[in-house]
Design a protein around this motif. Structure first.
Motif, PDB file in Angstrom:
ATOM      1  N   GLY A   1       1.938  11.138  10.705  1.00 50.19           N
ATOM      2  CA  GLY A   1       2.717  10.973   9.479  1.00 50.19           C
ATOM      3  C   GLY A   1       4.192  11.263   9.687  1.00 50.19           C
ATOM      4  O   GLY A   1       4.868  11.751   8.789  1.00 50.19           O
TER       5      GLY A   1
ATOM      6  N   TYR B   1       0.822  -1.210   0.000  1.00 50.04           N
ATOM      7  CA  TYR B   1       0.000   0.000   0.000  1.00 50.04           C
ATOM      8  C   TYR B   1       0.855   1.259   0.000  1.00 50.04           C
ATOM      9  O   TYR B   1       1.862   1.339   0.691  1.00 50.04           O
ATOM     10  CB  TYR B   1      -0.906   0.053   1.227  1.00 50.04           C
ATOM     11  N   GLU B   2       0.451   2.233  -0.769  1.00 55.24           N
ATOM     12  CA  GLU B   2       0.958   3.593  -0.658  1.00 55.24           C
ATOM     13  C   GLU B   2      -0.113   4.326   0.125  1.00 55.24           C
ATOM     14  O   GLU B   2      -1.153   4.702  -0.411  1.00 55.24           O
ATOM     15  CB  GLU B   2       1.158   4.215  -2.044  1.00 55.24           C
ATOM     16  N   LEU B   3       0.105   4.494   1.404  1.00 55.25           N
ATOM     17  CA  LEU B   3      -0.942   4.965   2.305  1.00 55.25           C
ATOM     18  C   LEU B   3      -1.064   6.478   2.283  1.00 55.25           C
ATOM     19  O   LEU B   3      -0.075   7.196   2.390  1.00 55.25           O
ATOM     20  CB  LEU B   3      -0.652   4.481   3.722  1.00 55.25           C
ATOM     21  N   ASN B   4      -2.318   6.939   2.166  1.00 58.61           N
ATOM     22  CA  ASN B   4      -2.564   8.376   2.271  1.00 58.61           C
ATOM     23  C   ASN B   4      -2.797   8.718   3.748  1.00 58.61           C
ATOM     24  O   ASN B   4      -2.783   7.852   4.617  1.00 58.61           O
ATOM     25  CB  ASN B   4      -3.733   8.807   1.380  1.00 58.61           C
ATOM     26  N   GLU B   5      -3.035   9.984   4.030  1.00 62.88           N
ATOM     27  CA  GLU B   5      -3.148  10.441   5.419  1.00 62.88           C
ATOM     28  C   GLU B   5      -4.282   9.770   6.181  1.00 62.88           C
ATOM     29  O   GLU B   5      -4.110   9.363   7.334  1.00 62.88           O
ATOM     30  CB  GLU B   5      -3.329  11.963   5.448  1.00 62.88           C
ATOM     31  N   SER B   6      -5.449   9.610   5.556  1.00 59.91           N
ATOM     32  CA  SER B   6      -6.572   9.002   6.273  1.00 59.91           C
ATOM     33  C   SER B   6      -6.325   7.506   6.525  1.00 59.91           C
ATOM     34  O   SER B   6      -6.701   6.978   7.565  1.00 59.91           O
ATOM     35  CB  SER B   6      -7.879   9.201   5.512  1.00 59.91           C
ATOM     36  N   GLU B   7      -5.655   6.828   5.592  1.00 60.74           N
ATOM     37  CA  GLU B   7      -5.333   5.413   5.813  1.00 60.74           C
ATOM     38  C   GLU B   7      -4.304   5.248   6.926  1.00 60.74           C
ATOM     39  O   GLU B   7      -4.389   4.319   7.733  1.00 60.74           O
ATOM     40  CB  GLU B   7      -4.820   4.787   4.513  1.00 60.74           C
TER      41      GLU B   7
END
Length: 185
Positions: free
Chosen positions: A90, A27-33
């Protein structure tokens, strides 16, 4: 009757499995993930923290052994708290890896302490603790510092899955829900 081991391990299974899925799926995780993963890691912290307190208050295994079984979940609980804070904001994950690396000798000393106090442990429990100590914690260090990528990433993902299985074993055998699968030491 629920005991501290069953409670703590039930909460530890979820963050370990989430780490396995996140790493395995690349996964390339975004902020909400990242915040979702942080919430799951926080549940691991809470349940391990309660488990450690439970062992201290209840002294389930006798005073000295219960203190050792207080220290082990608290070490991992604090690691999950650092992971949760890191993912929530983050932040750089390198401090998480350093904490994991420092915990390896501490965990190994606690395993030796179990033998020193003649704790009634089984080979299965020792194998589970050894999976957590050098393998899982070492994988966290390699992963968070970017060493040997992508091999370290795959290694950490599969070790997280193995640690999930070991946690299920501790939850059922360590809590006494079922008898030991391997003989005592």
């Amino acid at each position: 009757m629920v005991n501290g081991v069953a409670f703590g391990m039930a909460g530890l299974i979820l963050p370990l499995f989430v780490w396995f899925i996140a790493i395995y799926e690349d996964y390339e995780l975004n902020e909400s993930e990242l915040k979702g993963i942080a919430a799951v890691e926080f549940t691991g912290f809470i349940t391990l923290f309660v488990m450690g307190l439970w062992h201290t208050i209840d002294s389930t295994f006798g005073e000295v052994v219960s203190l050792i079984f207080t220290a082990i979940p608290l070490l991992y609980g604090l690691l999950w708290l650092i992971a949760a804070i890191t993912h929530w904001y983050g932040a750089d994950m390198k401090p998480l890896g350093v904490v994991a690396l420092v915990q390896i000798p501490v965990q190994l000393l606690l395993i030796v302490a179990l033998f020193a106090v003649s704790a009634p442990v089984t080979w299965g429990l020792i194998i589970d603790l050894l999976i957590y100590a050098p393998f899982t914690l070492g994988g966290f260090y390699l992963f968070t510092h970017g060493y040997m990528m992508p091999t370290a990433k795959r290694y950490t993902g599969w070790i997280a899955l193995l640690a999930t299985v070991a946690t299920v074993h501790v939850m059922f055998v360590g809590s006494g829900i079922i008898g030991p699968l391997l003989p005592g030491i």
